[in-house]
Structures are given as C-alpha cells and as structure tokens.
Design a protein around this motif. Structure first.
Motif, PDB file in Angstrom:
ATOM      1  N   ARG A   4       0.845  -1.206   0.000  1.00 17.00           N
ATOM      2  CA  ARG A   4       0.000   0.000   0.000  1.00 17.00           C
ATOM      3  C   ARG A   4       0.869   1.239   0.000  1.00 17.00           C
ATOM      4  O   ARG A   4       0.550   2.229  -0.651  1.00 17.00           O
ATOM      5  CB  ARG A   4      -0.899   0.008   1.231  1.00 17.00           C
ATOM      6  N   LEU A   5       1.949   1.176   0.719  1.00 14.66           N
ATOM      7  CA  LEU A   5       2.865   2.322   0.735  1.00 14.66           C
ATOM      8  C   LEU A   5       3.386   2.592  -0.679  1.00 14.66           C
ATOM      9  O   LEU A   5       3.462   3.729  -1.131  1.00 14.66           O
ATOM     10  CB  LEU A   5       4.018   2.041   1.687  1.00 14.66           C
ATOM     11  N   LEU A   6       3.711   1.494  -1.378  1.00 11.75           N
ATOM     12  CA  LEU A   6       4.229   1.655  -2.739  1.00 11.75           C
ATOM     13  C   LEU A   6       3.179   2.226  -3.669  1.00 11.75           C
ATOM     14  O   LEU A   6       3.503   2.868  -4.655  1.00 11.75           O
ATOM     15  CB  LEU A   6       4.707   0.305  -3.284  1.00 11.75           C
ATOM     16  N   ARG A   7       1.913   1.954  -3.348  1.00 13.22           N
ATOM     17  CA  ARG A   7       0.852   2.476  -4.203  1.00 13.22           C
ATOM     18  C   ARG A   7       0.523   3.928  -3.889  1.00 13.22           C
ATOM     19  O   ARG A   7      -0.157   4.588  -4.647  1.00 13.22           O
ATOM     20  CB  ARG A   7      -0.409   1.629  -4.044  1.00 13.22           C
ATOM     21  N   ASP A   8       1.018   4.401  -2.752  1.00 12.83           N
ATOM     22  CA  ASP A   8       0.709   5.756  -2.326  1.00 12.83           C
ATOM     23  C   ASP A   8       1.360   6.746  -3.294  1.00 12.83           C
ATOM     24  O   ASP A   8       2.551   6.669  -3.571  1.00 12.83           O
ATOM     25  CB  ASP A   8       1.239   5.967  -0.909  1.00 12.83           C
ATOM     26  N   GLN A   9       0.546   7.664  -3.787  1.00 15.92           N
ATOM     27  CA  GLN A   9       1.071   8.560  -4.826  1.00 15.92           C
ATOM     28  C   GLN A   9       2.148   9.481  -4.288  1.00 15.92           C
ATOM     29  O   GLN A   9       3.155   9.720  -4.952  1.00 15.92           O
ATOM     30  CB  GLN A   9      -0.074   9.382  -5.399  1.00 15.92           C
ATOM     31  N   ALA A  10       1.912   9.982  -3.071  1.00 18.55           N
ATOM     32  CA  ALA A  10       2.920  10.877  -2.486  1.00 18.55           C
ATOM     33  C   ALA A  10       4.234  10.125  -2.316  1.00 18.55           C
ATOM     34  O   ALA A  10       5.315  10.635  -2.622  1.00 18.55           O
ATOM     35  CB  ALA A  10       2.427  11.396  -1.145  1.00 18.55           C
ATOM     36  N   PHE A  11       4.115   8.867  -1.878  1.00 15.85           N
ATOM     37  CA  PHE A  11       5.328   8.074  -1.689  1.00 15.85           C
ATOM     38  C   PHE A  11       6.008   7.793  -3.022  1.00 15.85           C
ATOM     39  O   PHE A  11       7.233   7.856  -3.144  1.00 15.85           O
ATOM     40  CB  PHE A  11       4.977   6.763  -0.983  1.00 15.85           C
ATOM     41  N   GLN A  12       5.179   7.499  -4.033  1.00 15.70           N
ATOM     42  CA  GLN A  12       5.756   7.234  -5.358  1.00 15.70           C
ATOM     43  C   GLN A  12       6.531   8.439  -5.850  1.00 15.70           C
ATOM     44  O   GLN A  12       7.638   8.318  -6.363  1.00 15.70           O
ATOM     45  CB  GLN A  12       4.646   6.911  -6.351  1.00 15.70           C
ATOM     46  N   PHE A  43       7.807  10.723  -4.006  1.00 10.77           N
ATOM     47  CA  PHE A  43       9.008  10.853  -3.185  1.00 10.77           C
ATOM     48  C   PHE A  43      10.088   9.888  -3.665  1.00 10.77           C
ATOM     49  O   PHE A  43      11.242  10.258  -3.850  1.00 10.77           O
ATOM     50  CB  PHE A  43       8.651  10.579  -1.723  1.00 10.77           C
ATOM     51  N   ALA A  44       9.664   8.645  -3.894  1.00 11.23           N
ATOM     52  CA  ALA A  44      10.655   7.615  -4.223  1.00 11.23           C
ATOM     53  C   ALA A  44      11.260   7.815  -5.602  1.00 11.23           C
ATOM     54  O   ALA A  44      12.415   7.488  -5.828  1.00 11.23           O
ATOM     55  CB  ALA A  44      10.001   6.229  -4.130  1.00 11.23           C
ATOM     56  N   THR A  45      10.472   8.345  -6.518  1.00 10.70           N
ATOM     57  CA  THR A  45      10.999   8.444  -7.877  1.00 10.70           C
ATOM     58  C   THR A  45      11.620   9.797  -8.164  1.00 10.70           C
ATOM     59  O   THR A  45      12.402   9.923  -9.082  1.00 10.70           O
ATOM     60  CB  THR A  45       9.893   8.191  -8.916  1.00 10.70           C
ATOM     61  N   VAL A  46      11.253  10.808  -7.396  1.00 12.92           N
ATOM     62  CA  VAL A  46      11.793  12.138  -7.683  1.00 12.92           C
ATOM     63  C   VAL A  46      12.665  12.654  -6.552  1.00 12.92           C
ATOM     64  O   VAL A  46      13.868  12.875  -6.720  1.00 12.92           O
ATOM     65  CB  VAL A  46      10.643  13.135  -7.973  1.00 12.92           C
ATOM     66  N   TRP A  47      12.063  12.792  -5.377  1.00 10.92           N
ATOM     67  CA  TRP A  47      12.774  13.504  -4.309  1.00 10.92           C
ATOM     68  C   TRP A  47      13.912  12.695  -3.736  1.00 10.92           C
ATOM     69  O   TRP A  47      15.002  13.225  -3.520  1.00 10.92           O
ATOM     70  CB  TRP A  47      11.795  13.916  -3.216  1.00 10.92           C
ATOM     71  N   ALA A  48      13.659  11.418  -3.483  1.00  8.01           N
ATOM     72  CA  ALA A  48      14.710  10.620  -2.850  1.00  8.01           C
ATOM     73  C   ALA A  48      15.960  10.536  -3.734  1.00  8.01           C
ATOM     74  O   ALA A  48      17.070  10.790  -3.267  1.00  8.01           O
ATOM     75  CB  ALA A  48      14.175   9.240  -2.501  1.00  8.01           C
TER      76      ALA A  48
END
Lengths: 444, 294
Positions: free
Chosen positions: B21-29, B31-36
C-alpha cells in the motif's frame, strides 16, 4: 450522545474530503464474502448533480475502478467473531481492489451486515423563530425529537429526518426558506448493537483504513436493490444474505424501517448438510448449482451427485433426486419468510400505500425463491438486481452484490442525517472548554 | 511418512500489505521516484565536496576527462583558408595563425585569432570564423599603401591614415609612392595633408622629391633640383597654389638659383638665394650704386 454525534460528524467530514479527492472505497464484510470496491468520483460532476438533486446523475459521476471479492473469514451470522481472520479477508479484498485500481485508498465506507438493527421513529415540533424556516429551526426541531431510550450496548447508527411538516402540511422536501409558524420533523433512527460495530471499526482501523461512514446492511441493500420509483412509492426490500436476512422499508425516498432476521442462506446449507448427511462444502455446492424452492415433476427424475460425509472411494457415491433437495430447502425457506412476515407486520407494512417487495442478496439467486416469498408474504415479489454503476465488473453485478453497490450509492446520495445539521446547544463554548479540560484530565 | 503442511494462506500478510500500500501511495511514489534520488545525488555531491582531497581528485579527473575530450583529433582545426590577402601577406598571416593548427576547435577563440591577424600592419580589418568541419576561415581587408616615410635609413610604408603597414628594404619596392620624412610625419593629420599636397602638386609633381615635416607642425616640400618650398602650418595648399602660379610667370623663380622659398608668413613670401645668385645680386647692387655714385 454529543460525543457520538461528533464522531459521526468526523466520519462525514472524512467522506466529504475523500469525495473531493476523488477516491473512496466501500467495504462490505458479509457472512459469505467480503467485497471491496474502489470508486473514482468526479467531484465537480457530483457537486453539480447533488445541487440539482438528481440522484441518477450523481451515480453517473462515479466509476468503479477496482473490485476485490474474497471469501469472508471470521464472520458468523453477519457479525465478526474473529478479528484476525476478518482482517485477513478485508486485506485480501482491499489488496485486489487496489491492485486493479492501481491506487491507494484510505477512506472506506463500511457496511454493517447484521448487528440486530432496530429502527425507531420520533417526532419533534418547534415554533419558528423568524418568518421563514432557517437551518437553526430545523436543528431545534431535530433536537426536540425524542431519542430512543438509551439501551445498554446499543448505539445509534443512522438518524434521518424523513419528513418535515409545516403548519400541519406535509412536505418531504427541503423546508428551508419556507414561510410557516410551526415546524415539525419526523426522525427515523436506526440503532445497532455496539459490539459488532466496534469490531468492524477495529478491523477497518487495523487494516490502516479510515472509516468514512458506516451503513446498516438493510439500508445499503435497499438503496441499490430497489429502483427510484419503489423508493418513492414505498416498498420493502428483503436482502437474503448468507448469515442474516435484512428487511428495510422505504417510503418517499426515505428509509422508514430496518430490521434483521438472523437466518440466512448458510442455514439452508447446514440444513442440507444435516438432512442429507453431506459435507458442508458439498451441500453449499449442490445448493447453489441445483437448489430450488419449488419442486416440479421433472425434479423427481433429475439426479444429483451427493456424497456422504467421510465418503472415500467411488463405491460410496450416492445420487439423490432434485426434489429431495428442494424438500429440504423449502421448509426452511418458508420458515424464513414467516419470520420476515412477522417483522413486516410489526412494521405495519400492510398499511403502507406501496406494497411491493423486492428480494435481493445472494439468497435471491435461488430458483423459485420469489414464488415462495409471494406465497408466504402475499405480495408481489420481484428479484432486485443492483443498479449498474459504470465500471462494475460483470461478476459483481448480481443480486448478491446489492449491499456493496448500495454503499457506493450511499456515497453519492445527498446526505441528510441528523449530524449534517448544526448542533443546537446553549453553551457551546462552555462545552468546548469542558471538553478541553476533560482531555487534559484524561491524558495527564 | 511425508510431512503434511497446511496450505499457505492466500491472504496478504500485514507487513506485505502495508508495504504494497505504501508503494501504491502517490505521495510516496513521487518521493521515491523524484525527491529521494534527487536528495541522494545532492547528498553525494555535498559529501564529495566536503572532502577536500576527494574534491580535488574529482576536479582533476574531471579536467583530465574534459581535456581528453577536447583534444581528440576529431575536433582539431586542420585547415586555414585565407581570403582577400596578397601572397606575401598571406604567408605572414599563416605564420601568425600557426598556433591554431592542431588546436581544438571547441576551445577556439575567434576574437583572439582576429586580434592577432589585425595586429599585422597590412590588415585593416579581419573576420575569423570556424567552418565545419575543421577549417578556420580568415577573411581580411588589406590596407592601401599611400606613403613612404623615411626616418634615417629606415623606410616605412604608411596608409592613408598614417598607420604603419610594413618596413621597406628599398624604395624600389613601391616606386610610385611619394616620400615623406621627419619626426611626426606619420600623424593622421600630417599624412592627410601630405597626400593632398602630393595630389595638388600638378606641374610641380615631377619635381617634388618629397615632404619633410618640420617641428611636427608644417611641411617643407623638397624639389629635385634644390629649392625647398617652406609651406606654412596653416593653409599649406594655398601656399602651394601660390608657388604653382609663381612658376607660371616668366621669371619662374624656382628654376633660378634659389635654395628656399619661404611661404611661412602669408603675404610675405621670401626667397633664399643660392650663393651664385647672391653674388650676382651683390654685383648688380654694387654696379647700380656705382652708377648712381658716378
């Protein structure tokens, strides 16, 4: 009660926020299956439709983007009795739906499939303060209504103003802005047993979801199982579930009665298993495949494979006639409908103008069930399939999904529960201070 | 006996469910693909920059790689094409631009090349540009030589503005050009005046050997057969015209034994006589005096 209503308000706010974001899930934890739909809502279209009061346009503003169905676990007679197992089922259904939708949802509208709902009608009248009816007058009238006597272990789950009367002239629509001297309101309240409600809330919370509303199953099933005209003219909806049968009566677009009878399709299965000494799974199988409610001459010749309990080799095979199966199902079905008839009589269904009955739920798929219902209840009975919403998978559009679909409709329905009106209390600010003090006392 | 295992539970485990579910979270996505990754890269750069040794090594390596790339033979300038130059000037230009051959065209500085070309006396203006793929194109406008300036033994070619073009070995290289001499003869004003004097010389032209700048302010016109015409600092051309008129009179004073004709003061031309003329003047005067006396 105030704290409870503020809980309801909080849920309503969560629902509104979710609708604005455009994604909300509905969850129906039933006795037989756990269903989760993910709805994508177009907030602008929904607002517009609600502003016009066009219910069907509101349904058009949403779309099912994810659907997950799984066998229920840890649920008995519509009530959760094993939190861990029920959570697993919820997780399975939610995971499937989210996977299909490709998105994560946090807000969920849940269906309380059976928690012995009881409906209660009350009446409140006030003199109007100004010339025309204002929001404040409505709130006062609502608070003038009698609240059902506080019973231990019961909680109010719905409380809907169903009818407004202005100077003894009935008008069901919105009375705001009308000229009158007296305003009276009929309030329909549904209460349920607290424990199943709490268990459901706990399960949902433990699955990292937020409750954006709880709806009793009779209401949800009736929302989707009956068509709009039936809601308007008055009709009863009977939701034949696996563990419980829910009865609701609608009149003038409002739920006026809700009840639940704690028998359902599972009882038919266990009857078959006991009477024919079969494994429960096989009993369920022959019930769904060959089951029926009305026997004909042909059924005597139709033979069904019916294994014994503990049967091993091919020598143990047994075949029974279909009429034998129907002979087991029929009496139990009649018994169920007699219970339902009692409930309807209790509600005074005989005196209502509309007297149609709609059968829905998984049990409504049994061949010939409407014939039995018609005979026992003495009314026109039809099978109600749930309203089609866009994107609903074909497998989830049968009568057995009517309460899940009803939840979706509930999300798009104009909201008019007690807690949508402003709260009347003389000492609001003092209450707030008292709340703050209590919070400090509780937490420090 | 074979061990009997219970069937695996199909329900997602709580941890797996949460992770997915975390991986499906748009904010997390996001974060993971851009900000991190961005943060990670920035942190890496920051760390490298904070370690001075590492930073220096990195910079050195970077420079090395950069130079390697720049100095690849594919980028070198290999051909020089020159337009609008005479053959001898072209040779000088080639010498001047020798440094560009083999250098990288990526770091090529056209302005510098142009400056170097323009530093040559012959070149009035120049354009330098790189032409694909590896040619340096120089187009020049050459100066027109107008005068020869003599200083002692040294001869310098001047253009119409007085700018030095080149040194000359002998006048024979440019026999047609007039000669000037003297300190300060190459100022633009003086050169301009000299050119006009030579142009206006008319009948005097063939006899005019050259001009000599006197006191950095005026010209002396030196004639072939001796006499010097001392022109004024102002209105030198008028004075020259006077001389020309004078030469058309029957007396033709400049053909006489005159060492100089002084026109420095307007309205008071003065002749400086040669020794013979002076003698005969004396003789004449004496004779007259005698006659008068007699």
């Amino acid at each position: 009660m105030n704290a409870y209503i503020s809980d309801m308000r909080a849920m309503r706010l969560r629902l509104k926020a979710a609708l604005k974001r455009g994604l909300v899930a509905v969850l129906d934890v039933g006795t037989a299956k756990t269903v989760c739909f993910i709805l994508k809502v177009d907030p602008a279209a929904l607002d517009q439709a609600m502003g016009q009061g066009a219910q069907h346009a509101a349904f058009g503003a949403m779309r099912v983007v994810g659907a997950g169905v799984t066998q229920s676990r840890g649920v008995r007679l519509g009530e959760i009795n094993d939190l861990e197992e029920a959570q697993k089922a919820i997780r399975t259904a939610l995971e499937r739906a989210e996977k299909m939708a490709g998105a994560r949802v946090d807000q969920v509208i849940a269906c309380l499939s059976a928690a012995r709902p009881q409906s209660f009608s009350s009446f409140g009248e006030v003199e109007i303060e100004g010339d025309t009816v204002s929001n404040h007058d409505i709130s006062r009238a609502l608070s003038a209504c009698a609240w059902p006597a506080q019973q231990a272990g019961r909680e109010v789950i719905h409380s809907m103003p169903v009818n407004f009367t202005l100077d003894s002239a009935t008008m069901a629509a919105d009375p705001r802005g009308m000229v009158a001297k007296y305003l009276s309101v009929d309030l329909m309240t549904v209460s349920v047993v607290t424990a199943p409600l709490q268990n459901l809330a706990t399960c949902v919370r433990r699955c990292d979801l937020e409750l954006a509303g709880v709806v009793v199953a009779p209401y949800a099933a009736a929302l989707s199982g009956m068509i709009e005209d039936e809601h308007k003219l008055g009709a009863a909806c009977i939701d034949l579930g696996a563990g419980a049968t829910n009865i609701s009566i609608f009149l003038r677009n409002h739920l006026i009665y809700a009840d639940s009878v704690r028998v359902g399709g599972d009882h038919l299965t266990s009857d078959i298993a006991t009477a024919l000494s079969m494994p429960i799974q096989s009993a369920e199988r022959i019930k769904t495949l060959h089951g029926g409610a009305v026997a004909t001459g042909l059924d005597d010749r139709e033979l069904i494979e019916a294994p014994y309990i503990g049967a091993g080799g091919a020598s143990d095979r047994r075949r029974i006639s279909r009429s034998a199966l129907i002979g087991v199902i029929r009496p139990r079905l009649e018994e169920m409908f007699e219970d339902i008839r009692n409930s309807l009589d209790q509600a005074g269904f005989d005196n209502l103008p509309g007297r149609r009955i709609v059968l829905t739920g998984g049990g409504a798929q049994l061949t010939g069930v409407e014939e039995v219902a018609q005979r026992v209840l003495g009314r026109t009975v039809r099978i109600g399939r749930p309203l089609r919403i866009a994107g609903l998978p074909e497998t989830a559009s049968g009568p057995d999904f009517s309460s899940a679909v009803g939840l979706a409709l509930y999300a798009a329905r104009p909201q008019d529960e007690l807690w949508d009106f402003e709260q009347v209390g003389g000492f609001k600010s003092r209450a707030r201070v008292a709340n703050a003090l209590r919070w400090f006392r509780d937490n420090w | 006996m074979r061990e009997v295992r219970p069937p695996r539970d199909y329900a997602p485990t709580r941890t797996g469910f949460r992770i997915r579910r975390l991986l499906r979270d748009q904010a997390f996505q996001k974060f993971a693909t851009v900000w991190a990754p961005l943060l990670l890269v920035l942190a890496g750069i920051g760390w490298v920059a904070s370690q001075s040794e590492l930073r220096n090594a990195t910079m050195a390596k970077f420079d090395e790689m950069k130079n390697e790339a720049l100095e690849r033979p594919e980028f070198a300038v290999t051909r020089l094409s020159i337009e609008g130059a005479a053959p001898d000037v072209e040779a000088a230009l080639r010498r001047q631009l020798e440094y560009t051959l083999g250098a990288s065209s990526l770091t090529f500085d056209a302005t510098r090349a142009r400056r170097r070309v323009e530093a040559l006396g012959w070149v009035r203006s120049a354009q330098a540009r790189l032409e694909a793929p590896r040619t340096l194109n120089i187009s020049v406008t050459l100066c027109q030589p107008a005068l020869i300036w003599r200083r002692g033994e040294a001869l310098t070619l001047l253009d119409a503005t007085g700018a030095a073009i080149a040194r000359l070995e002998s006048r024979a290289e440019h026999p047609g050009l007039p000669l000037i001499a003297g300190v300060g003869a190459n100022t633009p004003k003086a050169v301009n005046e000299a050119i006009r004097i030579f142009k206006d010389a008319g009948a005097l032209g063939p006899r005019l050997r050259g001009l000599v700048r006197i006191g950095e302010r005026r010209w002396n016109a030196v004639l072939n057969d001796g006499p010097v015409v001392m022109l004024p600092a102002k209105d030198a051309l008028d004075a020259l015209a006077y001389v020309k008129v004078l030469e058309q009179t029957p007396e033709k004073p400049l053909t006489k034994d005159v060492t100089a004709i002084d026109l420095r003061i307007r309205g008071r031309p003065t002749l400086r006589l040669g020794p013979d003329a002076l003698q005969s003047l004396h003789d004449g005067r004496n004779a007259t005096a005698d006659g008068e006396d007699a």
